[in-house]
Scaffold this active site. Structure first.
Site, mmCIF file in Angstrom:
data_model
loop_
_atom_site.group_PDB
_atom_site.id
_atom_site.type_symbol
_atom_site.label_atom_id
_atom_site.label_comp_id
_atom_site.label_asym_id
_atom_site.label_seq_id
_atom_site.Cartn_x
_atom_site.Cartn_y
_atom_site.Cartn_z
ATOM 1 N N MET A 6 40.138 -1.114 25.072
ATOM 2 C CA MET A 6 39.159 -0.246 25.689
ATOM 3 C C MET A 6 38.233 -1.004 26.630
ATOM 4 O O MET A 6 37.240 -0.478 27.059
ATOM 5 C CB MET A 6 38.309 0.388 24.578
ATOM 6 N N LYS A 282 35.847 0.776 21.188
ATOM 7 C CA LYS A 282 35.508 1.592 22.362
ATOM 8 C C LYS A 282 35.112 0.700 23.528
ATOM 9 O O LYS A 282 34.665 -0.426 23.357
ATOM 10 C CB LYS A 282 34.356 2.543 22.016
ATOM 11 N N ASP A 283 35.233 1.279 24.710
ATOM 12 C CA ASP A 283 34.988 0.588 25.965
ATOM 13 C C ASP A 283 33.554 0.069 26.050
ATOM 14 O O ASP A 283 32.647 0.605 25.430
ATOM 15 C CB ASP A 283 35.231 1.590 27.096
ATOM 16 N N LYS A 284 33.377 -0.979 26.846
ATOM 17 C CA LYS A 284 32.030 -1.497 27.089
ATOM 18 C C LYS A 284 31.306 -0.647 28.120
ATOM 19 O O LYS A 284 30.235 -0.107 27.837
ATOM 20 C CB LYS A 284 32.078 -2.952 27.563
#
Length: 650
Positions: A6, A282-284
């Site tokens: 992600m 989850k994505d940064k």
């Protein structure tokens, strides 16, 4: 630890989100002018829904490898001190990166004309809500703490001085030679002593306390009850039997990836990161909402963090008897804003209708293959070929393109001397793959590269061979769509339960393209019975691999393979085109905005710019960027996006 991709590949940009609107407007005018003459856009950022694909689940075990705090801090300092420089030089370096066609991403399924837009201009333009295995979408909508008579009082969190907390943390983490810490009770009452006992035990798991008289004064003495094991195993006897052992909560975070967030939480709670569990990272560069579980930490302690943490909020607390497991989710719901779009209303309608009705090709996105001049799939191929000198060379040799300065110096030293010790001295950050491999070579010698490579965490090692599988899959799917289009044909594969079967001539009318799967190469899969089955063999032969012998003499690198749908049709697809003037204002409200009572943004009916707001849900192991690629009809690689953004940033 399972790799879940992600992470953002967005560019570091030489301006903040809150730069003056005039500068933003000038830049947008330039990108708009550019886009009229060709397919252009702003930055596109790679995002994949959390769960690893089946091959990854089969080939890796769940394990959390906590980072060493000192190394992590050192990494952060180095990252902060090593900016990318001006956009032209960065774009010049990225000329050596990969494009989509390099990794087999070449086809589209829709017929509309592409248009440009800017994705993740602000990280708040990309919001991800996790969908649990029960189909419930995670939302942060409740800050209340479950009432529990066993919880300590609020005074617990303030009774200890900062100096006391520092000494207790050093004792807890065994950072000094002290065997105990004495805290003087200034206002000596039984109630005050009780609060201090509670504070030490709840804030510093693993420490025990007792009261002692010294020279007529009362002291609370903190000490280790179980030596080094205490920190790894939070105090069992202090947890009420009637309460579930795990506190589940919703984590709302901004501009941080999940492991970074957990490292921050564990640091503030003074516990090890491996007592946390989650279903996917989850994505940064996004706002994300997901469920987290933590072993024997009270909701009260967690809620207290809301007062002292930036870019995090914790809520929706509950106690349960089980942790969370990687992959135990249905997917994610995305809310995405593409700003400064150039498409006509008709183009946008066609693109979004196609996304909802047909879907997109389920390619592995660009992040799967790395961003430097040496793609991860090349290293994976060398591992499968058992060519360990090539593996070592690909990881350590000098490479053109964008890299940290200390890595460049390390590679140059390696090329010059082939001396692991000398190359390591050029590398202040030892936690990177290059540092781990050099440490392995120093320990095992240049004639035992296999053992040296084994020092790299299993998760990272397997990433390389999964990248090669993904590279083959992307190329084969492009060939399949070019050869047979968007219909099921005899010889295709489909799943009956978990078993793949061939589609027969007389049965083909019962299937659509949405039923068709393609294999990731391995020893436990079958291949299509048409031209593409042969194409798999030809591709692996060209790479000096035998498709009928995917077992490796090192068990970790034996690929069983898996199946993956070739077309994904997103669910819950909705969209809206909105006008706006100020690029700094958000175009929708978040969970936190709603909790804080912030009103919906007031947007002009006839603004200078147009944005496409889109929502959709994706199953695990699918890349959101590939869905957006289908809408925009453009290359999502960092190489292409960097070149486009250079013009825009000027």
């Amino acid at each position: 630890m399972e790799t879940v991709e992600m992470n953002s590949v967005s560019l570091k940009r030489p301006r903040s989100e809150d730069d003056v609107a005039n500068a933003d407007e000038i830049k947008r005018q330039k990108i708009s002018e550019k886009s009229k003459t060709g397919n252009d856009s702003g930055q596109t950022v790679e995002t994949v829904t959390d769960q690893p694909d089946k091959s990854l689940l089969e080939d890796t075990k769940n394990e959390i490898i906590p980072n060493e705090e000192s190394e992590e801090q050192e990494d952060e300092e180095l990252e902060d001190s090593d900016e990318d420089g001006d956009p032209e030089s960065f774009a010049d370096m990225m000329k050596h990166g990969l494009t989509e066609s390099d990794v087999g991403i070449t086809k589209f399924v829709s017929s509309h004309k592409g248009f440009s837009g800017i994705l993740k201009e602000r990280y708040s333009d990309f919001v991800v809500h996790e969908i649990g295995k029960d189909g419930r979408v995670s939302h942060l909508d409740d800050f209340s703490v479950p009432v529990d008579d066993e919880d300590p009082s609020e005074e617990t969190f303030t009774v200890l001085s900062d100096e006391d907390k520092q000494r207790l943390e050093e004792l807890q983490l065994l950072k000094n030679k002290e065997t105990s810490v004495a805290i003087e009770v200034i206002e000596d009452t039984k109630e005050k002593r009780t609060v201090i006992h509670q504070a030490v035990k709840s804030l510093f798991p693993g420490l025990e306390t007792k009261t002692e008289d010294r020279d007529g004064k009362k002291y609370i003495i903190a000490y280790h009850a179980a030596g080094k094991k205490a920190l790894a195993n939070p105090r069992k006897h202090s947890w009420p039997k009637s309460r579930g052992s795990y506190c589940h909560f919703v984590l709302y975070k901004e501009n941080k990836d999940t492991m970074d967030a957990i490292n921050v939480l564990s640091k503030f709670l003074r516990v090890k990161p491996n007592i946390f569990s989650y279903m996917g990272t989850k994505d940064k560069r996004a706002i994300t909402v997901q469920e987290i579980a933590v072993l024997r930490i009270t909701a009260q302690r967690l809620a207290h963090l809301n007062k002292c943490l930036m870019n995090f909020k914790l809520g929706n607390f509950s106690y349960k008897n089980h942790p969370l497991k990687l992959g135990e989710l249905q997917g994610n719901h995305f809310t995405v804003v593409l700003r400064n779009i150039t498409g006509t209303d008709d183009q946008i309608e066609q693109a979004m209708h196609s996304l909802r009705e047909i879907g997109f090709i389920n390619y592995y996105g660009m992040q799967r293959f790395g961003t430097t001049a040496v793609p991860t799939y090349q290293i994976g191929r060398a591992i499968l070929q058992n060519n360990w000198n090539e593996v070592m060379d690909l990881i350590l040799k000098p490479r053109p393109g964008a890299e940290k300065g200390y890595l460049v110096k390390c590679r140059e030293e390696w090329a010059k001397t082939k001396d692991p010790a000398a190359a390591l001295k050029k590398l202040p950050v030892k936690r990177c793959v290059e540092g781990q491999l050099l440490r392995g070579l120093l320990k095992y010698g240049m004639k035992n590269i296999i053992s040296a490579f084994g020092i790299i965490p299993r998760n990272n090692r397997l990433m390389y061979i999964h990248s090669y599988q993904s590279y083959v899959w992307n190329n084969m799917v492009s060939k399949r769509i070019e050869e047979y289009g968007l219909r099921a044909v005899p010889g295709d594969l489909t799943l009956k339960g978990a078993t793949a079967v061939h589609i027969e001539e007389g049965d083909v009318d019962n299937y659509t393209i949405h039923d068709v799967v393609m294999p990731l190469p391995g020893f436990d899969v079958i291949y299509p019975k048409h031209k593409i089955g042969e194409a798999y063999k030809e591709m692996l032969v060209a790479d000096n691999l035998d498709i009928n012998n995917m077992r490796h003499k090192i068990r970790d690198y034996s690929l069983s393979g898996a199946y993956r749908k070739i077309i994904i049709r997103p669910q819950n697809v909705n969209w809206e085109v909105v006008a706006y003037d100020d690029p700094r204002i958000p175009l929708f409200t978040t969970d936190l905005d709603k909790l804080e009572g912030k009103p919906l943004p007031v947007l002009p009916t006839d603004g200078k710019f147009r944005a496409l707001k889109m929502e959709f849900s994706l199953p695990p192991s699918t890349y959101a960027t590939m869905a957006i690629r289908e809408v925009l009809k453009m290359d999502t690689s960092i190489k292409n996006q960097t070149q486009l953004n250079t013009t825009w940033l000027r």
